[in-house]
Design an enzyme around this catalytic site. Structure first.
Site, short mmCIF file in Angstrom:
data_model
loop_
_atom_site.label_atom_id
_atom_site.label_comp_id
_atom_site.label_asym_id
_atom_site.label_seq_id
_atom_site.Cartn_x
_atom_site.Cartn_y
_atom_site.Cartn_z
N ASP A 33 0.91 -1.16 -0.04
CA ASP A 33 -0.06 0.01 -0.04
C ASP A 33 0.91 1.44 -0.09
O ASP A 33 1.88 1.14 0.64
CB ASP A 33 -0.84 -0.01 1.32
CG ASP A 33 -2.00 0.91 1.10
OD1 ASP A 33 -3.10 0.61 1.08
OD2 ASP A 33 -1.91 2.43 0.96
N ILE A 34 0.52 2.19 -0.67
CA ILE A 34 1.17 3.53 -0.83
C ILE A 34 1.30 4.28 0.40
O ILE A 34 2.49 5.04 0.48
CB ILE A 34 0.76 4.32 -2.32
CG1 ILE A 34 1.92 5.06 -2.73
CG2 ILE A 34 -0.49 5.20 -1.79
CD1 ILE A 34 1.39 5.82 -4.02
N HIS B 99 -10.28 -5.13 -3.70
CA HIS B 99 -8.77 -5.55 -3.05
C HIS B 99 -8.83 -5.72 -1.54
O HIS B 99 -10.03 -5.21 -0.92
CB HIS B 99 -8.00 -4.30 -3.04
CG HIS B 99 -8.69 -3.25 -2.76
ND1 HIS B 99 -9.45 -2.17 -3.20
CD2 HIS B 99 -8.23 -2.44 -1.44
CE1 HIS B 99 -9.68 -1.06 -2.83
NE2 HIS B 99 -9.06 -1.22 -1.48
N MET B 100 -8.18 -6.66 -1.14
CA MET B 100 -8.22 -7.01 0.20
C MET B 100 -7.04 -6.37 0.83
O MET B 100 -5.86 -6.44 0.44
CB MET B 100 -8.38 -8.59 0.40
CG MET B 100 -8.32 -9.11 1.90
SD MET B 100 -8.67 -10.78 2.01
CE MET B 100 -7.22 -11.34 1.26
N HIS B 101 -7.22 -5.66 2.21
CA HIS B 101 -5.92 -5.25 2.63
C HIS B 101 -5.58 -6.40 3.69
O HIS B 101 -6.06 -6.95 4.40
CB HIS B 101 -6.35 -4.18 3.71
CG HIS B 101 -6.87 -2.82 3.12
ND1 HIS B 101 -6.36 -1.78 3.05
CD2 HIS B 101 -8.12 -2.74 2.41
CE1 HIS B 101 -6.78 -0.91 2.31
NE2 HIS B 101 -8.02 -1.46 1.79
N ASN C 60 -12.99 -2.98 2.26
CA ASN C 60 -13.86 -1.99 2.49
C ASN C 60 -14.79 -2.00 1.45
O ASN C 60 -14.42 -2.10 0.11
CB ASN C 60 -12.89 -0.50 2.48
CG ASN C 60 -12.13 -0.58 3.58
OD1 ASN C 60 -12.43 -1.03 4.97
ND2 ASN C 60 -10.92 0.18 3.45
N VAL D 182 -10.76 3.14 -3.64
CA VAL D 182 -10.44 2.60 -4.77
C VAL D 182 -11.51 1.71 -5.41
O VAL D 182 -11.49 0.71 -4.60
CB VAL D 182 -9.06 2.20 -4.83
CG1 VAL D 182 -8.62 1.58 -6.33
CG2 VAL D 182 -8.10 3.09 -4.48
P1 5GP Z 1 -9.72 1.41 0.13
O1 5GP Z 1 -10.13 2.53 1.04
O2 5GP Z 1 -10.28 1.83 -1.47
O3 5GP Z 1 -10.05 0.08 0.78
O4 5GP Z 1 -8.19 1.36 0.09
C1 5GP Z 1 -7.38 1.77 -0.98
C2 5GP Z 1 -5.91 1.75 -0.73
O5 5GP Z 1 -5.37 2.08 -1.98
C3 5GP Z 1 -5.42 2.63 0.22
O6 5GP Z 1 -5.01 2.03 1.32
C4 5GP Z 1 -4.37 3.47 -0.48
O7 5GP Z 1 -3.47 4.05 0.24
C5 5GP Z 1 -3.94 2.81 -1.46
N1 5GP Z 1 -3.68 3.25 -2.69
C6 5GP Z 1 -4.12 4.36 -3.41
N2 5GP Z 1 -3.72 4.75 -4.67
C7 5GP Z 1 -2.45 3.86 -4.74
C8 5GP Z 1 -1.44 3.59 -5.68
O8 5GP Z 1 -1.43 4.24 -6.59
N3 5GP Z 1 -0.45 2.81 -5.42
C9 5GP Z 1 -0.61 1.93 -4.42
N4 5GP Z 1 0.36 0.86 -4.07
N5 5GP Z 1 -1.82 2.00 -3.33
C10 5GP Z 1 -2.45 2.93 -3.41
#
Ligand code: 5GP
Ligand code: ZN
Length: 108
Positions: A31-32, A101-103, A88, A97
């Site tokens: 994660d970025i 995806h799974m964290h 989420n 996003v």
């Molecule tokens: P969400 O809140 O949609 O479940 O999580 C999206 C995750 O994607 C966030 O934790 C965010 O930091 C990560 N993320 C967003 N843009 C990028 C990116 O360009 N590259 C990477 N590696 N992670 C990203």
């Protein structure tokens, strides 16, 4: 594949990411904006918008996400200390996003 999706861009190789796994069905990258020492996103290659958009045809994809997360947790040395697997779902659930995806979040 979706043209305007940042995770599709990463999967295509059009946007950089630190991959920890690349397979036929699923990829995983850091994660970025990590919330913990280990914060990896486990992502199907197929563009699926959210958990709400899963179909019966996606059962194997969902299974692969979880089995792969288990292996990655072991590789990362957090299998025994423990970790969280989180989806989420939609804006109210914190999804920003809209490519499934799974964290995988853990502390060494
Ligand atoms: P969400 O809140 O949609 O479940 O999580 C999206 C995750 O994607 C966030 O934790 C965010 O930091 C990560 N993320 C967003 N843009 C990028 C990116 O360009 N590259 C990477 N590696 N992670 C990203
Ligand atoms: Zn996508």
């Amino acid at each position: 594949m979706s043209k305007d999706c940042i995770f599709c861009e990463i999967i295509r190789g059009d946007r950089p990411a630190e991959f920890v796994y690349q397979g036929d069905t699923v990829v995983a990258f850091n994660d970025i904006n990590p919330k913990a020492p280990v914060h990896i996103l486990v992502v199907p290659k197929k563009h699926i918008r959210s958990i709400n958009d899963l179909t019966e045809a996606d059962r194997d994809v969902v299974a692969e996400l979880i089995f792969r997360a288990k292996e990655i947790a072991k590789d990362q040395g957090i299998a025994r200390t423990g970790y969280k697997l989180t989806f989420n779902v939609e804006g109210g659930g914190g999804q920003i996003v809209f490519h499934l995806h799974m964290h995988l979040v853990g502390w060494k």
